[in-house]
Scaffold this motif. Structure first.
Motif, mmCIF file in Angstrom:
data_model
loop_
_atom_site.group_PDB
_atom_site.id
_atom_site.type_symbol
_atom_site.label_atom_id
_atom_site.label_comp_id
_atom_site.label_asym_id
_atom_site.label_seq_id
_atom_site.Cartn_x
_atom_site.Cartn_y
_atom_site.Cartn_z
ATOM 1 N N GLY A 142 37.176 -24.585 3.420
ATOM 2 C CA GLY A 142 36.004 -23.809 3.019
ATOM 3 C C GLY A 142 34.736 -24.216 3.738
ATOM 4 N N THR A 143 33.656 -24.369 2.980
ATOM 5 C CA THR A 143 32.343 -24.690 3.542
ATOM 6 C C THR A 143 32.345 -26.025 4.269
ATOM 7 O OG1 THR A 143 31.283 -23.483 1.725
ATOM 8 C CG2 THR A 143 29.889 -24.952 3.011
ATOM 9 N N GLU A 144 33.019 -27.009 3.703
ATOM 10 C CA GLU A 144 33.052 -28.336 4.328
ATOM 11 C C GLU A 144 33.686 -28.288 5.710
ATOM 12 O OE1 GLU A 144 34.935 -31.105 1.680
ATOM 13 O OE2 GLU A 144 32.987 -31.713 0.848
ATOM 14 N N LYS A 145 34.702 -27.442 5.876
ATOM 15 C CA LYS A 145 35.380 -27.321 7.172
ATOM 16 C C LYS A 145 34.424 -26.767 8.223
ATOM 17 C CE LYS A 145 39.831 -26.093 9.034
ATOM 18 N NZ LYS A 145 41.197 -25.746 8.635
ATOM 19 N N TRP A 146 33.608 -25.788 7.832
ATOM 20 C CA TRP A 146 32.679 -25.187 8.794
ATOM 21 C C TRP A 146 31.496 -26.093 9.071
ATOM 22 C CZ3 TRP A 146 34.535 -22.020 11.955
ATOM 23 C CH2 TRP A 146 35.582 -21.187 11.569
ATOM 24 N N ILE A 147 31.100 -26.897 8.102
ATOM 25 C CA ILE A 147 30.049 -27.891 8.351
ATOM 26 C C ILE A 147 30.568 -28.931 9.343
ATOM 27 C CG2 ILE A 147 28.777 -29.814 7.309
ATOM 28 C CD1 ILE A 147 28.423 -28.083 4.822
#
Length: 202
Positions: A142-147
């Motif tokens: 999710g978001t952590e992967k894209w960060i």
């Protein structure tokens, strides 16, 4: 989220720091170009290529591409031939003054072509990106992967701009002609060593 950003930042920095063909080429163009803005084509191209490779690695697409033996062999052959040629050209570069250095600097089209080649025709760089960045990204979702991905990409953009800036600073020194000649010789040896290593590990 902060942990994924820091992880991606440190990981990408560790991978990009070693003196390789791509780094040498960006630094050389920064040193040889009369103004920093003239080296922007190589900087932007190298950063865009890294962005593409990092994105593919994190999405897992590059693993599928490199798992096809024919594609991997084509990349290896093209990469070795190109590196041998680049080493020859770099070794023969002998700027004796500022005008000579400007004559040895590459046009925007050449910068883009060579930057594409040293960025995309290096199977070991691809494998490092896939093996290290791609594998590490599996820890996130999710978001952590894209960060994590954005922090890796940020490192590439900042690094290449800083490298060209450092090259421009060295190139602007009046006594830098001898340094540039030595740098060309060292760069050529690094490029040839990379080609030999690719053949050895094939």
């Amino acid at each position: 989220m902060l942990a994924s950003f820091v992880h991606g930042f440190l990981l990408a920095l560790g991978l990009i720091l070693p003196l390789g063909v791509q780094n040498v080429f960006v630094f050389n163009q920064g040193a040889l170009q009369p103004k920093l803005r003239n080296a922007l084509p190589v900087v932007i191209t190298a950063a865009l290529c890294d962005t593409l490779l990092l994105t593919l690695a994190i999405l897992g697409v590059s693993v599928l591409i490199l798992s096809v033996p024919l594609i991997k062999s084509i990349l290896l052959v093209a990469g070795v031939l190109f590196l041998l040629y680049m080493g020859y050209v770099t070794w023969r570069s002998q700027p004796s003054d500022r005008q000579g250095r400007e004559a040895e600097s590459y046009s925007a089209r050449k910068q883009i072509t060579y930057a594409l080649s040293v960025s995309l025709l290096n199977p070991h760089a691809l494998m490092d990106t896939v093996g290290v960045i791609g594998t590490s990204s599996l820890s996130y979702s999710g978001t952590e992967k894209w960060i994590f991905a954005l922090s890796c990409i940020l490192v590439s953009w900042v690094w290449f701009f800083a490298l060209a800036l450092a090259g421009r600073f060295i190139g602007s020194l009046s006594s830098s002609d001898r340094f540039i000649r030595y740098l060309n010789k060292i760069s050529a040896c690094i490029i040839w060593a990379s080609a030999v290593l690719m053949i050895y590990l094939w």
